[in-house]
Structure formats: structure tokens, C-alpha cells
Design an enzyme around this catalytic site. Structure first.
Site, PDB file in Angstrom:
ATOM      1  N   LYS A 133     -13.648  -0.929   4.941  1.00  0.00           N
ATOM      2  CA  LYS A 133     -14.165  -1.727   3.832  1.00  0.00           C
ATOM      3  C   LYS A 133     -15.244  -2.698   4.264  1.00  0.00           C
ATOM      4  O   LYS A 133     -16.301  -2.779   3.633  1.00  0.00           O
ATOM      5  CB  LYS A 133     -13.024  -2.524   3.171  1.00  0.00           C
ATOM      6  CG  LYS A 133     -12.179  -1.711   2.226  1.00  0.00           C
ATOM      7  CD  LYS A 133     -11.087  -0.940   2.947  1.00  0.00           C
ATOM      8  CE  LYS A 133     -10.151  -0.265   1.963  1.00  0.00           C
ATOM      9  NZ  LYS A 133      -9.231   0.649   2.654  1.00  0.00           N
TER      10      LYS A 133
ATOM     11  N   ASP B 227      -1.283  -5.705   9.105  1.00  0.00           N
ATOM     12  CA  ASP B 227      -2.221  -4.705   8.601  1.00  0.00           C
ATOM     13  C   ASP B 227      -3.434  -5.493   8.108  1.00  0.00           C
ATOM     14  O   ASP B 227      -3.318  -6.296   7.181  1.00  0.00           O
ATOM     15  CB  ASP B 227      -1.588  -3.906   7.455  1.00  0.00           C
ATOM     16  CG  ASP B 227      -2.501  -2.784   6.963  1.00  0.00           C
ATOM     17  OD1 ASP B 227      -2.023  -1.925   6.201  1.00  0.00           O
ATOM     18  OD2 ASP B 227      -3.692  -2.762   7.328  1.00  0.00           O
TER      19      ASP B 227
ATOM     20  N   TRP C 219       0.864  -1.184   0.000  1.00  0.00           N
ATOM     21  CA  TRP C 219       0.000   0.000   0.000  1.00  0.00           C
ATOM     22  C   TRP C 219       0.900   1.233   0.000  1.00  0.00           C
ATOM     23  O   TRP C 219       1.873   1.319   0.768  1.00  0.00           O
ATOM     24  CB  TRP C 219      -0.882  -0.022   1.242  1.00  0.00           C
ATOM     25  CG  TRP C 219      -1.813   1.144   1.381  1.00  0.00           C
ATOM     26  CD1 TRP C 219      -2.630   1.674   0.415  1.00  0.00           C
ATOM     27  CD2 TRP C 219      -2.049   1.907   2.562  1.00  0.00           C
ATOM     28  NE1 TRP C 219      -3.360   2.710   0.933  1.00  0.00           N
ATOM     29  CE2 TRP C 219      -3.030   2.889   2.254  1.00  0.00           C
ATOM     30  CE3 TRP C 219      -1.546   1.877   3.868  1.00  0.00           C
ATOM     31  CZ2 TRP C 219      -3.498   3.805   3.187  1.00  0.00           C
ATOM     32  CZ3 TRP C 219      -2.022   2.796   4.800  1.00  0.00           C
ATOM     33  CH2 TRP C 219      -2.991   3.740   4.439  1.00  0.00           C
TER      34      TRP C 219
END
Lengths: 410, 410
Positions: free
Chosen positions: B256, B220, B138
Site C-alpha cells: 500500500k 501486522d 483481515w
């Protein structure tokens, strides 16, 4: 063996420890005059009626969704928040040289501003630029700037304990003798914890020195509207500094004046020389935001934006704010009157002369300890009390307790 | 002359620039396969039905107010979140050695964790501890750790471009060669941007080396539930590492899987050796939070907490999550079939082998440029596409565009 076995226990944040102790106290007449949140005359938190109304509007608006906000936040929030601080007709806004970053309450706004200044003000990554905070000041100011990388955070003279007022000479003296380009954190109104603000004439003197000596102006504005009941009155200093041409930051909080403490609604207003400088500054703010919280939370900003941008809701909000400010003013007047009628040693004019949520009672640490331990009245070690914690039900007990404390403990 | 005249213009964040360009494009068949947010088959954002329901419950609940949350956040949110990651019956939770810090999305959780590690891990304020992030990862990982003060951020081998899969040998080799105590940022599932995760056997190998070499595990976890449709399946790696006795951090995002992107709902789960260590760690986390955002925003945490803590709402949520995961799986399936049916050069199995929101198409920068400029299909320069941007209405155009691109450009 833990990789964290050397991690020391951190001391708790004083104001929250105070509330914790209060919560654990069984005494029936206990009073919490610690943390700075508004309370009704029943001693309860108050969700502003206009907030309740707007929350219902939001939940029923099917056009709204939960997509990421822009990094700098909700545009209609940012612009209306800056207008609140600088005024609807602000020439700086009209000149397109005012921008904003939606932040996590006043703390987040201070943090973003501090991180930017450490990177880009007074050279590149100049961690040695002195940052001045008032003596005393909100307990978190020092740490916010230190954690942003500033190595030299210093006090400027502010509170004259003897005379219970502003030490203007000391303040101006510090402004004259500090290194050029030092950063000064100024309380826009309702100074925390002293409740003592410069008058307009005094602000003019402060501004004159700051301009001449090229000092950076960083306003902390957490109580606009709450202090006097008037948004414009409470923003006078901020607007004056803008009018004399300062480039500056203003960290705004909507925690108190909207009662939205836990939705973390804040705004860092940036006043730059022109649109070009503003644009570059905002682009760097985006980078700082991106690595801290990516983009800000929506709920509180929507509530504030809808309110500020609707004439009816705006009027209703101002009314709610005045309700809070007026109750505080009433408690100030009554507390002073009661202390005077009790013949409590000392002068108590400062209770009505100070403005905003807090009063710097002048009680010394021993007296504070007595208040907490013997009278179960919880206040900060500095002698600061939250006037919002005083109600018509407890005001007699509070007044009598102060009286007893002052007469017994020196 | 401005005090900001030397402030340079920062480049925009690539993924948001892509969306900005997409918005300005007037081509009728344009498709946005850039930013990672779920879209319905009508290409609209989706507010989860369970979220809408809970928002109404919250607004009607007059027992709720807006008082400050504790610094570490809403207690029932923190515990429910950690349970989602570690499992309802987690022995570590039962041992009282698991804590949570409510944070501003996954970014905020990473940032607080990074700030803590920089201050207290591997010595005091050891900014030299290497931090490893996957190649690729990311785009914000590197900057979050750098801004937390780490000076040495390095890539670890991850993506094998030639074989379009995990470079396990390279990864394991980096683990063997990294300085002891190095920090490794691991993607719990649905690796961003490659969509390629280690399988269970591979995770076991990774864990073995990391334990032997005293490397720090920082997960993560932004897609739990979203990747496979199963919360448990998506948390397997985290739970395995916990069961192997690692002390670790997990940055969880509910952006999300709850579709709550703009309310910034995250949790930093801390797994410590025992409760004593946990207590000291959390006390230091409080200090870091206090100077960053003071205390976190309430709305999103309330929504998640109410949902996770009610059996009925929890089931409804899992069903909503499965709806999203299933649509993505369907689009993966159909895209691969169409490319195969078109006879598009290359192999396209990776589209269904990769999991989560993203697919690493394998398109090279020139091909990506063609897709954007000639076909008005917007994707990241890395070749990453957001599968959620594909719908039954645009899938043929997307497949044809990929076909044309791959055959025209090498």
C-alpha cells in the site's frame, strides 16, 4: 532469557555454502562449478538480450500499473507457459482441461502442487501417501514435500554409479513394487544432478507401469530448452505422458531458460480429465496460494508473457536459449576431449552423454575434497559440476585438476 | 473417472468476488468500495511517481543482473525496511538484535513468521499454542496461521459495535485470561477492517498485560505512513513494544505505502533478545523459505531499497505517501459532512475518527445488501468500505445511498 533460546542453528544449504566458500577463497585460479546458474565464457552472469529489451518495453508502457494480479497469476503468462510445456497444438489444451497456477519459480510450483496433493489426492489430507524422488535428486525435493505434510518421502532407484547411467531395471522395479497411487517426482529433462535422462523408449516403459499401477505423475521441468537447445525435444516426455492420458502436474521454472533467477518465475501446469475437474482443482489451488503469498509477483511473469506471446520476441528468446545450450555443449565436448588427451584414468563419455547444466563426474567424496581444498575448484560433494562454470579460460585448469585428482586420490 | 473427482469447489475469496461482481455490473453510477487498494480522485490506480522514477533507474543500470538473491532476500532492502519500522536510531538495531526476512508481501511475512513459531515457539512443533486474532480482523489471518499448522485460533475482543469503538476492557480481559505464551496478532496501525486503533495510553496497558503474562507479540504492519501520513506516528506502537523489551515479529507490507501491490514486497522484521538468538532464528527462517519459494523476487525489493536508501528519493516517497493519506483524510471529512448535512440517522463521527484506508460504517448485512443490489455501491458484508474508492465525482452518490439505505432498512 529469550523465548527462542532453544532454537537450534540450522545447517546452511550446501550449494550456497559452497558459493560462500568460493567467494572467500583468494586463490587466483579458483573455479566455481557449484550453483546451477548460467555463466558466459567470461564467467559472468548473463541477462538475456531479449529480457533486457522487454524490460525496457515494460518500463515505458504507461498502461501498466501495480495492481494485484489475480490469485492464480497473470492469465497470459499462465496460458503461454503451459503451451510451452505441452505444445502449441496440445489436444489437452484445446479440450480445456489444462490449467495453471503462476508460482514463485520451480520451488513455488512444486510447493503448491505438493500442498494440493497432500490435501486432496488419494483421500482427504492423506499425509501417508508415499512420495518418491529419484536417487539422487535436487537437494530440495525431499524437504518441499515433507514440509507440505507428506510423512513418507522415499528414493526410487535412478543412478547406476557403477555404469554411470540410468538404472532402468531398478527404476522399473520400484514402480512395480511401490504402493498404488504413490506420487513420483520425475525430471522432465536434464536430470539434476546426474544429467542422465531416460530415452524415449525408456520413458514409454516408465509410463506403461505408472499407468497400470495408478501412480501419480509430477514432472519437475526446470531446464526446458536449455538441455538440448530445443523446446520441443526437451518437452517430449511431458507431452508423451499427456498423450497417453495421465492427469498430472508439471512444475515449470523459467529461472534458467530465461535467466530470470531472481524474479521467481514459475508455473504449475495442471492436466485434468476435463474442464469440470480442472475448475475444482484450481479453486482449491487459490485457497492454498492465498495463505502462502496471496498473489504472485508481476515483473518476471510480464517479461515471460510478453516474450512468449510475440512471434519476434519468441524467436529471439529461442535464439538466446540456444546460445546458452550451445556453449554448454561446447564445454562438454572440450572437457571430454581434454581428459581423453590427458589420458585421465576412467571413461569420460558420460560428460557428453549427459545433458543440461550438470555433469555427474563420478568423483567420489575424497576426490571432491581434494578438488576443493587443493585445486580450489568448487563442486558439490556428490561430484556434480555445473558445466556453465567451465569456460575457455579455465577449462585447461579444470581438466588438469580432474586428472591430478583422479590419479592421486582413490 | 478423474483422480480429482472428489475435490470440492472452494468458495471464492469474498473481496475478490465483490470486485468481480462490480466489474460485471453495468450500472453507470456503480462504485467499488471493496478491495483495499488506493485510487486517485479519478478512481484510477496510482503508480507512485517515485516508483516510476526508480523503475527507470533500475532498467538503465547495467550493473544489475538477475542472479538469485540470498534466501533471506536483498540485504539492503531488509535493513532499510526494518529501519522504517523501528526507526533510524533504533537501539535494538544498534544492538544487532534485529533481522529481516524479505517476504512475499505482508501475507508472505505472516506465513513465514507463523511457520517459524509453529516449529520453534513454546516448545518444538507445538501446534496447540493458541493464536489470537482480533474480532474482526483481515479475513486471511485465520487461514494463514491455520495453514502454518496451528490448531487453535481464537478471536480476541476488539470492536465494540454498540459504541463503534475499541472494546478495550474486552481486549484486556482476553489478554488476562489467555493461556500464557499465547500468540497475539496485533495491527500496528489502521486496523483492518475497523480503522480503529488503540491510543498510546491504551497500547501501554496492552503491553503491560502482555509482558506480565508472557504473551507473544506479532505485529501486522500493512499501512505504515498511509494511516496518518507520518511514518513515525504510524510506527509508534511497534517502537513502544520494542522499547519495553519484547522479542517480537513484525510482518511489514509495502503493497500500500509504495503502491507496489503486485510485486509482493514484504519484510518480516525479527526483534530478538540478542544477536546469538537472532542468528539461530534466521538460520531456521532460511530453511522455511527454502521449501516455500527458495529465495524472494527482486524487482519490488530493489525499488523499495533504492528509494529508502537515497535521501532524495526517500523524501519524494514520503511526499507521495502523504498525497495518498491526505486524499483519504479529505474524503473522510467530506463524507461525514455530507451525511450530517443530509441528516442521516445515527452518528458519523467514526468516519473521521477511524484511520487508514477503511471505515467500518456500522451498516448491517441487510443494509449492505441494499447498498449493493439497489444502489450498486459495493462494500464488504461487514460494512467495511475502502475510503480510497470515494472520489469527488461519486461522493454525493455514496452519501445519498448511505442515507437512503439507513432510512429504508433497519
Amino acid at each position: 532469557m529469550s523465548v527462542f533460546c532453544e532454537v537450534p542453528q540450522a545447517a546452511p544449504v550446501a550449494v550456497f555454502k559452497l558459493t560462500q566458500d568460493f567467494n572467500n577463497d583468494q586463490f587466483p585460479n579458483k573455479v566455481n562449478l557449484g550453483v546451477g546458474a548460467y555463466r558466459t565464457d567470461e564467467g559472468k552472469p548473463w541477462v538475456l538480450p531479449v529480457v533486457k529489451k522487454v524490460e525496457k518495453i515494460i518500463v515505458h508502457d504507461d498502461r501498466l500499473n501495480h495492481e494485484y494480479l489475480p490469485i492464480l497469476g497473470l492469465p497470459e503468462f499462465r496460458s503461454s507457459a503451459s503451451k510451452i510445456a505441452l505444445g502449441e497444438d496440445s489436444p489437452a489444451i484445446q479440450a480445456n482441461r489444462v490449467g495453471a497456477v503462476q508460482c514463485l519459480g520451480g520451488t513455488g510450483a512444486l510447493k503448491m502442487g505438493a500442498e494440493f496433493l497432500r490435501r486432496f489426492y488419494n483421500g482427504n489430507n492423506n499425509t501417508k501417501t508415499p512420495v518418491y524422488v529419484s536417487a539422487p535428486t535436487w537437494e530440495n525435493h525431499n524437504a518441499v514435500f515433507a514440509n507440505a505434510g507428506f510423512e513418507d518421502v522415499r528414493p526410487y532407484k535412478y543412478w547406476d554409479a557403477e555404469r554411470r547411467g540410468l538404472d532402468l531395471a531398478g527404476f522399473l522395479g520400484d514402480l512395480e513394487s511401490c504402493p498404488e497411487r504413490s506420487i513420483f517426482v520425475l525430471h522432465a529433462c536434464a536430470h539434476n544432478p546426474t544429467g542422465t535422462d531416460p530415452t524415449q523408449e525408456q520413458w514409454k516403459m516408465i509410463a506403461e507401469v505408472m499407468m497400470r499401477r495408478k501412480l501419480f505423475v509430477f514432472f519437475d521441468s526446470a531446464y526446458q530448452g536449455f538441455a538440448s537447445g530445443s523446446l520441443d525435444k526437451d518437452a517430449w516426455a511431458v507431452r508423451y505422458f499427456v498423450s497417453v492420458g495421465f492427469e498430472m502436474f508439471c512444475a515449470q521454472s523459467f529461472s534458467k531458460n530465461f535467466g530470470l533467477y531472481n524474479e521467481r518465475v514459475g508455473n504449475l501446469t495442471i492436466v485434468a480429465r476435463d474442464g469440470d475437474n480442472l475448475k475444482r482443482v484450481l479453486s482449491q489451488m487459490e485457497k492454498i496460494v492465498r495463505t502462502t503469498w496471496s498473489n504472485p509477483p508481476t515483473q518476471g511473469a510480464r517479461i515471460v508473457a510478453i516474450t512468449l506471446n510475440s512471434p519476434e520476441l519468441f524467436a529471439e528468446w529461442k535464439d538466446n536459449v540456444k546460445t546458452m545450450a550451445d556453449r554448454v555443449l561446447l564445454m562438454r565436448a572440450q572437457l571430454k576431449a581434454k581428459l581423453q588427451s590427458l589420458g585421465t584414468p576412467g571413461t569420460w563419455n558420460h560428460i557428453t552423454e549427459q545433458i543440461g547444466m550438470f555433469s555427474f563426474t563420478g568423483l567420489n567424496p575424497k576426490q571432491v575434497e581434494y578438488m576443493v581444498k587443493e585445486k580450489h575448484i568448487y563442486l558439490m560433494a556428490s561430484g556434480r559440476i555445473n558445466m556453465c562454470g567451465v569456460t575457455s579460460r579455465n577449462i585447461d585448469y579444470v581438466a588438469e585438476s580432474i586428472h591430478e585428482t583422479v590419479t592421486r586420490v582413490q | 473417472m478423474s483422480i480429482f473427482s472428489d475435490v470440492p469447489q472452494a468458495p471464492p475469496v469474498a473481496v475478490f468476488k465483490l470486485t468481480a461482481d462490480f466489474r460485471e455490473d453495468s450500472h453507470p453510477q456503480k462504485v467499488n468500495l471493496g478491495v483495499g487498494a488506493y485510487r486517485t480522485d479519478d478512481c484510477q490506480p496510482w503508480v507512485l511517481p517515485v516508483v516510476k522514477k526508480v523503475e527507470r533507474l533500475i532498467v538503465e543500470d547495467s550493473s544489475l543482473n538477475h542472479e538469485y538473491l540470498p534466501i533471506l532476500g536483498l540485504p539492503e532492502f531488509r535493513s532499510a525496511s526494518s529501519k522504517v519500522a523501528l526507526g533510524e536510531d533504533s537501539p535494538a538495531i544498534k544492538d544487532n538484535r534485529v533481522g529481516g526476512v524479505q517476504a512475499l508481501g505482508g501475507t508472505g511475512a505472516l506465513r513465514i513468521g507463523a511457520e517459524f513459531l509453529r516449529r520453534w515457539y513454546n516448545g518444538v512443533n507445538n501446534t496447540a499454542t493458541p493464536v489470537y486474532v482480533s474480532a474482526p480482523t483481515w479475513e486471511n489471518h485465520n487461514a494463514v496461521f491455520a495453514d502454518a499448522g496451528f490448531k487453535d485460533i481464537r478471536p480476541y475482543h476488539y470492536w465494540d459495535a454498540a459504541n463503534r469503538g475499541l472494546d478495550l476492557a474486552g481486549l484486556l480481559d482476553d489478554l488476562e485470561k489467555a493461556p500464557e505464551h499465547s500468540i497475539f496478532v496485533l495491527h500496528a496501525c489502521a486496523h483492518n477492517p475497523t480503522g480503529t486503533d488503540p491510543n498510546q495510553e491504551q497500547w501501554k496497558k496492552i503491553a503491560e498485560v502482555m509482558k506480565r503474562r508472557n504473551l507473544f507479540v506479532f505485529f501486522d504492519s500493512a499501512y505504515q505512513g498511509f494511516a496518518s501520513g507520518s511514518l513515525e506516528k504510524d510506527a509508534w506502537a511497534i517502537r513502544y513494544f520494542v522499547s519495553e523489551g519484547f522479542e517480537l515479529l513484525v510482518a511489514q507490507s509495502f503493497s500500500k505505502n509504495f503502491g507496489l501491490y503486485n510485486e509482493r514486497v514484504g519484510n518480516l522484521t525479527v526483534v530478538a533478545k540478542d544477536n546469538d538468538n537472532l542468528t539461530r532464528i534466521l538460520s531456521q527462517m532460511e530453511k522455511i523459505v527454502r521449501t516455500t519459494w527458495s529465495n524472494p523476487p527482486s524487482q519490488g525489493a530493489r525499488i523499495v531499497s533504492k528509494t529508502l536508501n537515497s535521501p532524495e528519493l526517500f523524501d519524494e516517497w514520503k511526499s507521495n505517501v502523504k498525497t495518498m493519506a491526505d486524499r483519504v483524510l479529505l474524503m473522510r471529512d467530506q463524507l461525514k459532512s455530507k451525511l450530517q448535512a443530509l441528516g442521516t440517522p445515527g452518528t458519523w463521527d467514526h468516519i473521521t475518527q477511524q484511520i487508514g484506508m477503511f471505515s467500518f460504517t456500522g451498516l448491517n448485512p441487510k443494509q449492505v445488501e441494499f447498498m449493493i443490489k439497489e444502489k450498486h455501491v459495493y462494500l464488504m458484508a461487514s460494512g467495511r468500505i475502502n475510503m480510497c474508492g470515494i472520489t469527488t465525482k461519486n461522493i454525493d452518490y455514496v452519501a445519498q445511498s448511505i442515507h437512503e439505505t439507513v432510512t429504508s432498512i433497519q
